[in-house]
Every structure is written in structure tokens, then in C-alpha cells.
Design a protein around this motif. Sequence first.
Motif, mmCIF file in Angstrom:
data_model
loop_
_atom_site.group_PDB
_atom_site.id
_atom_site.type_symbol
_atom_site.label_atom_id
_atom_site.label_comp_id
_atom_site.label_asym_id
_atom_site.label_seq_id
_atom_site.Cartn_x
_atom_site.Cartn_y
_atom_site.Cartn_z
ATOM 1 N N THR A 31 0.878 -1.185 0.000
ATOM 2 C CA THR A 31 0.000 0.000 0.000
ATOM 3 C C THR A 31 0.912 1.231 0.000
ATOM 4 N N ILE A 32 0.799 2.064 1.017
ATOM 5 C CA ILE A 32 1.648 3.250 1.106
ATOM 6 C C ILE A 32 2.967 2.899 1.801
ATOM 7 N N TRP A 33 3.931 3.833 1.767
ATOM 8 C CA TRP A 33 5.204 3.613 2.460
ATOM 9 C C TRP A 33 4.931 3.444 3.949
ATOM 10 N N GLY A 34 5.737 2.582 4.582
ATOM 11 C CA GLY A 34 5.521 2.296 5.990
ATOM 12 C C GLY A 34 6.730 2.561 6.853
ATOM 13 N N ILE A 35 6.452 2.866 8.110
ATOM 14 C CA ILE A 35 7.470 2.866 9.158
ATOM 15 C C ILE A 35 7.419 1.461 9.734
ATOM 16 N N GLY A 36 8.573 0.800 9.811
ATOM 17 C CA GLY A 36 8.552 -0.587 10.240
ATOM 18 C C GLY A 36 9.612 -0.940 11.250
ATOM 19 N N CYS A 37 9.344 -2.031 11.957
ATOM 20 C CA CYS A 37 10.300 -2.620 12.892
ATOM 21 C C CYS A 37 9.890 -4.068 13.111
ATOM 22 N N ASP A 38 10.720 -4.801 13.813
ATOM 23 C CA ASP A 38 10.407 -6.174 14.192
ATOM 24 C C ASP A 38 9.189 -6.126 15.122
ATOM 25 N N ALA A 39 8.120 -6.792 14.735
ATOM 26 C CA ALA A 39 6.868 -6.738 15.492
ATOM 27 C C ALA A 39 6.930 -7.497 16.815
ATOM 28 N N THR A 40 8.044 -8.194 17.080
ATOM 29 C CA THR A 40 8.191 -8.892 18.361
ATOM 30 C C THR A 40 9.067 -8.102 19.340
ATOM 31 N N ASN A 41 9.591 -6.960 18.907
ATOM 32 C CA ASN A 41 10.535 -6.176 19.712
ATOM 33 C C ASN A 41 9.803 -4.988 20.350
ATOM 34 N N GLU A 42 9.532 -5.103 21.646
ATOM 35 C CA GLU A 42 8.728 -4.094 22.348
ATOM 36 C C GLU A 42 9.363 -2.705 22.314
ATOM 37 N N ALA A 43 10.680 -2.627 22.481
ATOM 38 C CA ALA A 43 11.362 -1.326 22.474
ATOM 39 C C ALA A 43 11.277 -0.674 21.090
ATOM 40 N N ALA A 44 11.425 -1.476 20.040
ATOM 41 C CA ALA A 44 11.331 -0.944 18.678
ATOM 42 C C ALA A 44 9.918 -0.452 18.384
#
Length: 195
Positions: A31-44
Motif C-alpha cells: 500500500t503506502i510507504w511504511g514505518i517498520g520494525c520487528d513486530a516482536t521487539n517491544e522497544a522498537a
Amino acid sequence: MKTDFSEMEDDLKAALEVLKKGGVILYPTDTIWGIGCDATNEAAVKRVYEIKQRDDSKALITLTDNPNFISRIADMPDVAYDVIEACAEDQPMTIIYDGGRNLAPNLLAEDGSVGIRVTFEKFSAELCRRLRRPLVSTSANISGQPNPKFFAEISDEVKSKMDYIVKYRQNDNTPRKPSKIIKLKANGEVKIIRG
């Protein structure tokens, strides 16, 4: 048909390295550009909320490249496979499932649900496949501001807070829009959240 995976290789490696270290990236999705991180990393995940200046009671969307992975992170009714298959040919669909698990706790909604989308876009799907974990995908804007329809519309403020910005598709000015969102209950009941 020749793929352009070779052109993406450097980007994929760099993005993966950042994600595995708990960093935050800016990347193209289905879809549109995303801000992403590891979805299992609470700090991220916390950093993503801070970048967006968004209340963490508003859950973030998660991407995966494989429908079979969803049952590991949420309660997935059988009908979901049909919905995902239908969406592959239409506009991308985010499905909110009950019983989110094996994810950063701050990624889940207050009721324990989680929004998940299966991406069929080359870069984001390959990134998910190599990470072997779900990937956060939230619009590349500050909360309350318009969603950028392509890379050139993303603000310098957002870009300045990234650990890595993917180069692939930066010159693609095809306007894109966010996914449709539905909530799918265990009994197969469907509620449209965003059409």
C-alpha cells in the motif's frame, strides 16, 4: 520474466541488519510507504509510536508474507484464507484478528486483537520472509497528518528519525492508498473498519 530482486539485494540486507538490531526503517509496502520494525521487539515498537507521536492504545498493523504464519500470532478462523486469497487480486486488506500473541505486547489493541496483512509486494514480502518474523507497518507520517501517497510526500521530520531508508521504489510516484481494514471474528462474522 526477469525479476529485479538483484537490484533490491543491498536494500534488503541493510534493512534486515537494522531490524535485527531493534532499529526502525522506512520502506515500501503493498500500500503506502511504511514505518517498520520487528513486530516482536517491544522497544522498537515503542519507538515507532514515539516517531508517529501516536497514543500506544491505537494498535499498529503487522505484515507477513505467508497466510500460514498468521495462526502463530493470532486466532485465525478458516474463512480468513478465502478473504486473503480474494484480496490478493483486489485492494490489499488488513484483517483484525482476536487473540494476538507472540508479538510485542504494546503492538496489540486493548482487547488483545491485532491487525495483520499478508503482503504480496516484492520488497516487503521478501523482507518478511528473510526476517522470519512479522513486521510492523504503519503509515509514514505523524499522527493526524495526511498519509503520504508516495515517497516524495513523506516529511523530512519522519525521514530524520529512521535508522534506515529503503532506496527501492523511492522514484515511484504512483499514488497509493492505505489498505481496507476488516475485523474477523472466530465465528466468521465480518465488520468493516475502513472500506
